[in-house]
Enzyme design. Sequence first.
Site, PDB file in Angstrom:
ATOM      1  N   ARG A 122       0.834  -1.202   0.000  1.00 41.99           N
ATOM      2  CA  ARG A 122       0.000   0.000   0.000  1.00 41.99           C
ATOM      3  C   ARG A 122       0.873   1.259   0.000  1.00 41.99           C
ATOM      4  NH1 ARG A 122      -4.190  -3.498   2.787  1.00 41.99           N
ATOM      5  NH2 ARG A 122      -3.077  -3.607   4.744  1.00 41.99           N
TER       6      ARG A 122
ATOM      7  N   PHE B 184     -12.051  -3.541  -5.251  1.00 39.56           N
ATOM      8  CA  PHE B 184     -12.093  -4.533  -4.156  1.00 39.56           C
ATOM      9  C   PHE B 184     -11.448  -3.891  -2.917  1.00 39.56           C
ATOM     10  CE2 PHE B 184     -11.318  -6.705  -8.230  1.00 39.56           C
ATOM     11  CZ  PHE B 184     -12.466  -7.474  -8.352  1.00 39.56           C
TER      12      PHE B 184
ATOM     13  N   ASP C 168     -16.370  -1.763  -3.664  1.00 35.75           N
ATOM     14  CA  ASP C 168     -16.412  -3.096  -3.067  1.00 35.75           C
ATOM     15  C   ASP C 168     -17.855  -3.596  -3.051  1.00 35.75           C
ATOM     16  OD1 ASP C 168     -14.249  -4.819  -1.345  1.00 35.75           O
ATOM     17  OD2 ASP C 168     -16.298  -5.227  -0.692  1.00 35.75           O
TER      18      ASP C 168
ATOM     19  N   ASP D 231      -7.104  -5.335  -6.194  1.00 33.71           N
ATOM     20  CA  ASP D 231      -6.750  -6.209  -5.051  1.00 33.71           C
ATOM     21  C   ASP D 231      -7.905  -7.183  -4.795  1.00 33.71           C
ATOM     22  OD1 ASP D 231      -5.635  -7.329  -2.788  1.00 33.71           O
ATOM     23  OD2 ASP D 231      -6.249  -5.684  -1.466  1.00 33.71           O
TER      24      ASP D 231
ATOM     25  N   CYS E  71      -3.884 -13.121  -4.429  1.00 38.03           N
ATOM     26  CA  CYS E  71      -3.556 -13.652  -3.099  1.00 38.03           C
ATOM     27  C   CYS E  71      -3.854 -15.148  -3.016  1.00 38.03           C
ATOM     28  CB  CYS E  71      -4.338 -12.902  -2.022  1.00 38.03           C
ATOM     29  SG  CYS E  71      -6.122 -13.040  -2.184  1.00 38.03           S
TER      30      CYS E  71
END
Length: 400
Positions: A214, A230, A252, A301, A341
């Site tokens: 970040r 997201f 989101d 993300d 991820c």
Amino acid sequence: MEMATVILKKGEGRSLKAGGAWIYDNEIEEIRGAFEEGGLVQVADFDGYPLGQGFINTKSKITVRMMTRKRDTVIDGDFIEMRVRDAWNYRKATVDTSSCRVIFGEADFLPGIVIDKFSDVLVVESLALGIDRWKPVILDRLKKVLMEDGIRIRGIYERSDAKVRLREGMERFKGFVGEPFDTKVEIVENGIRFMVDIQDGQKTGFFLDQKYNRRAVAKLCPGKKVLDCFTHTGSFALNAGAAGAASVLGVDASELGVEQARENARLNGLEDRVRFVCGDVFDILPEMEKKGERFDVVILDPPAFTKSRNSVKNAVKGYREINVRGMRLVKEGGYLATCSCSHFMDPELFAKTIREAAAGAHKRLRQVEYRTQSADHPILWAADTSYYLKFYIFQVCEER
């Protein structure tokens, strides 16, 4: 009572011998002696050569999780304290410890348990039967080690509510360990304040693994128009806003996440420049493209699109589509931050997917940097599952 011994088949245990921590059910030739599920066993190769000790659980495909490579090591409270102390000393040397992951399972040689520290609160997630029995000892010794550095833990909350526990023959659990306390905890990350909902937030409440990613993206954001997809509780968006972005939009699908993100913006006095909308990113990005909207920085993300090998093909489609959409929204010479991820989306496959997305969007990518998870989520070589976060920053150039 003498410890039972798990004997491996000839030619098996390759990942274990390379430094991994797991023995699967199909690698075992036989188990000699009596044992209790979740108890300790010796492990030996097919020829009797000792390979160490671990916890056994025949209900799980991962039948043994290794605790030590030594045959004669005594696994007791002092052994656990040594592991915990090593983990904490490593964090002190490598990261900002005000909020961090203190124990990261196999990568800290305590397989199956994760503990996050949010300010003066601990959140624990236990995913394996053997380590679950040692959980009270691990938490007690961790509190003791932290107290030596003047850190008094005021409460512990357990988030062992993942489905994977069912595969271990364990029930899912969520609740306080000890006395109840306020489960909204304020933390500071990169100088920015966040309220973390450890009871109802995703996973343990906040994704600490992206802390320095970040910060890396924020350096590109002063004076810029930024899109954070997201956004969860607004972490990338607020890092961009605090760095001086002209405007930031966070998107989101979770109402709860967006409300928390707005609260975090207010907490930092950034609500005038950082705003959030609730909606499906896959729907909103094409709408923005049609309207001709463009951004200086686009951040992608997404959650893990795959949690098993079987769904990797569908995940590739999802990552490809979202990256095509994201690239098309970046102004000429602007920047794209994109990540995965999912452990099953390995680095080579993720890079290939981004390359295909760039071709589909008719863009050329100039790599600024490649990053992984924060150092408090250490990558233990040979323990493949500990390496899961792939993070790229690109400059997006037109084909001309």
